[in-house]
Design an enzyme around this catalytic site. Structure first.
Site, PDB file in Angstrom:
ATOM      1  N   ALA A 217      -8.446  -1.654   6.093  1.00 23.30           N
ATOM      2  CA  ALA A 217      -8.346  -3.022   6.643  1.00 23.30           C
ATOM      3  C   ALA A 217      -9.325  -3.291   7.781  1.00 23.30           C
ATOM      4  O   ALA A 217      -9.255  -4.351   8.406  1.00 23.30           O
ATOM      5  CB  ALA A 217      -6.934  -3.381   7.099  1.00 23.30           C
ATOM      6  N   ALA A 218     -10.270  -2.388   8.029  1.00 19.33           N
ATOM      7  CA  ALA A 218     -11.288  -2.679   9.052  1.00 19.33           C
ATOM      8  C   ALA A 218     -12.110  -3.905   8.630  1.00 19.33           C
ATOM      9  O   ALA A 218     -12.315  -4.834   9.419  1.00 19.33           O
ATOM     10  CB  ALA A 218     -12.188  -1.471   9.265  1.00 19.33           C
ATOM     11  N   GLY A 219     -12.572  -3.906   7.379  1.00 16.65           N
ATOM     12  CA  GLY A 219     -13.355  -5.040   6.886  1.00 16.65           C
ATOM     13  C   GLY A 219     -12.523  -6.326   6.834  1.00 16.65           C
ATOM     14  O   GLY A 219     -13.024  -7.413   7.124  1.00 16.65           O
ATOM     15  N   ASP A 220     -11.249  -6.202   6.482  1.00 23.07           N
ATOM     16  CA  ASP A 220     -10.379  -7.385   6.413  1.00 23.07           C
ATOM     17  C   ASP A 220     -10.135  -7.946   7.815  1.00 23.07           C
ATOM     18  O   ASP A 220     -10.059  -9.171   7.998  1.00 23.07           O
ATOM     19  CB  ASP A 220      -9.035  -7.026   5.775  1.00 23.07           C
ATOM     20  CG  ASP A 220      -9.200  -6.320   4.436  1.00 23.07           C
ATOM     21  OD1 ASP A 220     -10.208  -6.580   3.747  1.00 23.07           O
ATOM     22  OD2 ASP A 220      -8.334  -5.497   4.098  1.00 23.07           O
TER      23      ASP A 220
ATOM     24  N   ASP B 274       0.838  -1.198   0.000  1.00 19.35           N
ATOM     25  CA  ASP B 274       0.000   0.000   0.000  1.00 19.35           C
ATOM     26  C   ASP B 274       0.875   1.251   0.000  1.00 19.35           C
ATOM     27  O   ASP B 274       1.777   1.385   0.833  1.00 19.35           O
ATOM     28  CB  ASP B 274      -0.912   0.014   1.240  1.00 19.35           C
ATOM     29  CG  ASP B 274      -1.973  -1.084   1.202  1.00 19.35           C
ATOM     30  OD1 ASP B 274      -2.141  -1.720   0.137  1.00 19.35           O
ATOM     31  OD2 ASP B 274      -2.632  -1.276   2.232  1.00 19.35           O
TER      32      ASP B 274
ATOM     33  N   ALA C  69      -4.137 -10.757   2.169  1.00 22.94           N
ATOM     34  CA  ALA C  69      -3.058 -10.795   3.165  1.00 22.94           C
ATOM     35  C   ALA C  69      -3.524 -10.187   4.485  1.00 22.94           C
ATOM     36  O   ALA C  69      -3.186 -10.687   5.567  1.00 22.94           O
ATOM     37  CB  ALA C  69      -1.841 -10.041   2.623  1.00 22.94           C
TER      38      ALA C  69
ATOM     39  N   GLY D 259      -3.309  -5.483   1.111  1.00 22.30           N
ATOM     40  CA  GLY D 259      -3.952  -6.481   0.252  1.00 22.30           C
ATOM     41  C   GLY D 259      -5.057  -7.155   1.043  1.00 22.30           C
ATOM     42  O   GLY D 259      -4.822  -7.616   2.165  1.00 22.30           O
TER      43      GLY D 259
ATOM     44  N   ASP E  67      -7.644   5.746  10.514  1.00 18.22           N
ATOM     45  CA  ASP E  67      -7.516   5.189   9.169  1.00 18.22           C
ATOM     46  C   ASP E  67      -8.369   3.918   9.124  1.00 18.22           C
ATOM     47  O   ASP E  67      -8.076   2.955   9.829  1.00 18.22           O
ATOM     48  CB  ASP E  67      -6.038   4.869   8.882  1.00 18.22           C
ATOM     49  CG  ASP E  67      -5.831   4.204   7.530  1.00 18.22           C
ATOM     50  OD1 ASP E  67      -6.796   4.066   6.763  1.00 18.22           O
ATOM     51  OD2 ASP E  67      -4.674   3.822   7.246  1.00 18.22           O
TER      52      ASP E  67
ATOM     53  N   GLY F 200     -22.060  -0.969  13.059  1.00 17.51           N
ATOM     54  CA  GLY F 200     -21.938  -2.372  13.435  1.00 17.51           C
ATOM     55  C   GLY F 200     -22.109  -3.321  12.264  1.00 17.51           C
ATOM     56  O   GLY F 200     -21.519  -3.105  11.192  1.00 17.51           O
TER      57      GLY F 200
ATOM     58  N   GLU G 184      -9.966  -9.751  -5.156  1.00 12.93           N
ATOM     59  CA  GLU G 184      -8.812  -9.105  -5.798  1.00 12.93           C
ATOM     60  C   GLU G 184      -7.938 -10.125  -6.529  1.00 12.93           C
ATOM     61  O   GLU G 184      -6.862  -9.773  -7.013  1.00 12.93           O
ATOM     62  CB  GLU G 184      -7.972  -8.332  -4.763  1.00 12.93           C
ATOM     63  CG  GLU G 184      -8.648  -7.038  -4.318  1.00 12.93           C
ATOM     64  CD  GLU G 184      -7.823  -6.212  -3.343  1.00 12.93           C
ATOM     65  OE1 GLU G 184      -6.871  -6.736  -2.748  1.00 12.93           O
ATOM     66  OE2 GLU G 184      -8.153  -5.034  -3.188  1.00 12.93           O
TER      67      GLU G 184
ATOM     68  N   THR H 293     -21.366  -5.584   6.902  1.00 13.65           N
ATOM     69  CA  THR H 293     -20.659  -4.674   7.807  1.00 13.65           C
ATOM     70  C   THR H 293     -21.080  -3.246   7.480  1.00 13.65           C
ATOM     71  O   THR H 293     -21.193  -2.858   6.312  1.00 13.65           O
ATOM     72  CB  THR H 293     -19.136  -4.849   7.697  1.00 13.65           C
ATOM     73  OG1 THR H 293     -18.748  -4.739   6.324  1.00 13.65           O
ATOM     74  CG2 THR H 293     -18.700  -6.205   8.226  1.00 13.65           C
TER      75      THR H 293
ATOM     76  N   ASN I 216     -19.911  -5.047   2.618  1.00 13.91           N
ATOM     77  CA  ASN I 216     -20.365  -3.858   3.335  1.00 13.91           C
ATOM     78  C   ASN I 216     -21.599  -3.346   2.593  1.00 13.91           C
ATOM     79  O   ASN I 216     -22.025  -3.920   1.584  1.00 13.91           O
ATOM     80  CB  ASN I 216     -19.252  -2.806   3.484  1.00 13.91           C
ATOM     81  CG  ASN I 216     -18.773  -2.258   2.143  1.00 13.91           C
ATOM     82  OD1 ASN I 216     -19.497  -2.280   1.146  1.00 13.91           O
ATOM     83  ND2 ASN I 216     -17.548  -1.753   2.119  1.00 13.91           N
TER      84      ASN I 216
END
Ligand code: RIB
Length: 312
Positions: A253-256, A18, A47, A44, A250, A229, A143, A224, A188
């Site tokens: 990567a919250a969803g990841d 990134d 990852a 990623g 930031d 929530g 991806e 999500t 989401n």
């Protein structure tokens, strides 16, 4: 491959470097703006989910690809340092590692992401069955090539393991055979709108769109919703889980993190409603630090966060 009785997560997915660029506001077409200091941070969606599953109690095996370049060497070494088995992370010549340019809004912590697939476009499925019989859960995103996801999901179904798809970035024309093999979809609300063509602004709209999407074959949808929530929807049930508010630095990567936490918990034998609060805490905590993989919390941090939450 050492067989743990449970907690085994197989991730098929992307590995990116990134290029994180802090900005005050998005530039208009034709406009030049000054940005803050650029940082190179491991990311990623695949990852990130793998790192989350590993930090949150899973045994993780990754299928993916990097280029034979400096980014690729660093990214693969990072995953190995997390204890992730990278025997099936290919190093491919004459192609760049996946790269994501991330414009990070310094005020809100929200981001805009542009991904160059590079080696991720060359990922191929594992042809031997051992990795599927080892795993308890298969976790995928979008991806890497959809045909690889379809083949991996079919093999996972044959092996009788749980299949989770985080449909990000969303593609409107995913094949039905992929949905048919998925136990759980994790969009989401924006991705849900792309997948269904329906509005997803309100909670009732999210539930209605999820029920429409369930008709394509998966058994569960967990949507999500950021600070609102998550909602778990099946054909005859829906349940809204809230999360504790934080000031986002930031949201990358919250969803990841949610996905990896959910996969690790389900692989350990927990149920979906038991796992969602843990996954929500992991995703929420990931918003409180800069970057993708550096922001993913450990199990101790997640439990500490849950224990500070007001009991309802
Ligand atoms: O979900 C966040 C990730 O999306 C980033 O790490 C970036 O690499 C893109 O894949």
């Amino acid at each position: 491959m050492p067989k743990h009785t449970h907690g085994n997560v197989l991730v098929v997915g992307s590995i990116n470097m990134d290029v994180v660029t802090p900005i005050d506001q998005l530039p208009l077409p034709g406009e030049t703006i000054m940005a803050g200091d650029v940082q190179l941070i491991a990311g990623g969606k695949g990852a990130n989910a793998a790192v989350a599953a590993a930090r949150l109690g899973g045994h993780v095996h990754m299928i993916g690809a990097v280029g034979d370049d400096a980014f690729g060497n660093t990214l693969k070494a990072n995953l190995q340092n997390e204890g992730i088995n990278c025997d099936r992370v290919a190093v491919i010549k004459d192609i760049s590692s996946g790269t994501a340019v991330i414009l990070l809004d310094k005020q809100s912590g929200q981001n805009s992401i542009m991904v160059s697939a590079g080696a991720n476009a060359k990922v191929t499925e594992a042809k031997d069955e051992s990795v599927y019989t080892w795993a308890n859960v298969l976790m995928m995103q979008l991806e890497t090539p959809v045909c690889v996801n379809v083949e991996s999901a079919k093999r996972a179904k044959q092996a009788g393991i749980t299949v989770i798809l985080d449909p990000a970035p969303a593609i409107s024309d995913l094949p039905d055979e992929l949905f048919a093999c998925c136990d759980i979809l994790l969009p989401n609300e924006t991705e849900l709108a792309t997948l269904t063509g329906m509005d997803t602004d309100s909670i009732p709209q999210v539930v209605a769109a999820s029920k429409a999407l369930l008709k394509r074959g998966s058994k569960h949808i967990i949507v999500t919703l950021g600070q609102r929530g998550a909602i778990w929807v099946t054909q005859d049930h829906n349940q809204h889980f809230t999360t504790m508010p934080v000031t986002p630095i930031d949201t990358t990567a919250a969803g990841d993190s949610f996905a990896g936490a959910l996969a690790a918990n389900l692989a350990r034998g927990q149920s979906i409603p038991e796992s969602i609060p843990f996954a929500l805490a992991a995703g929420t905590l990931a918003c409180t630090k800069l970057g993708a993989q550096p922001s993913i919390p450990t199990t101790d941090a997640v439990f500490a966060f849950i224990n500070t939450s007001p009991q309802t």
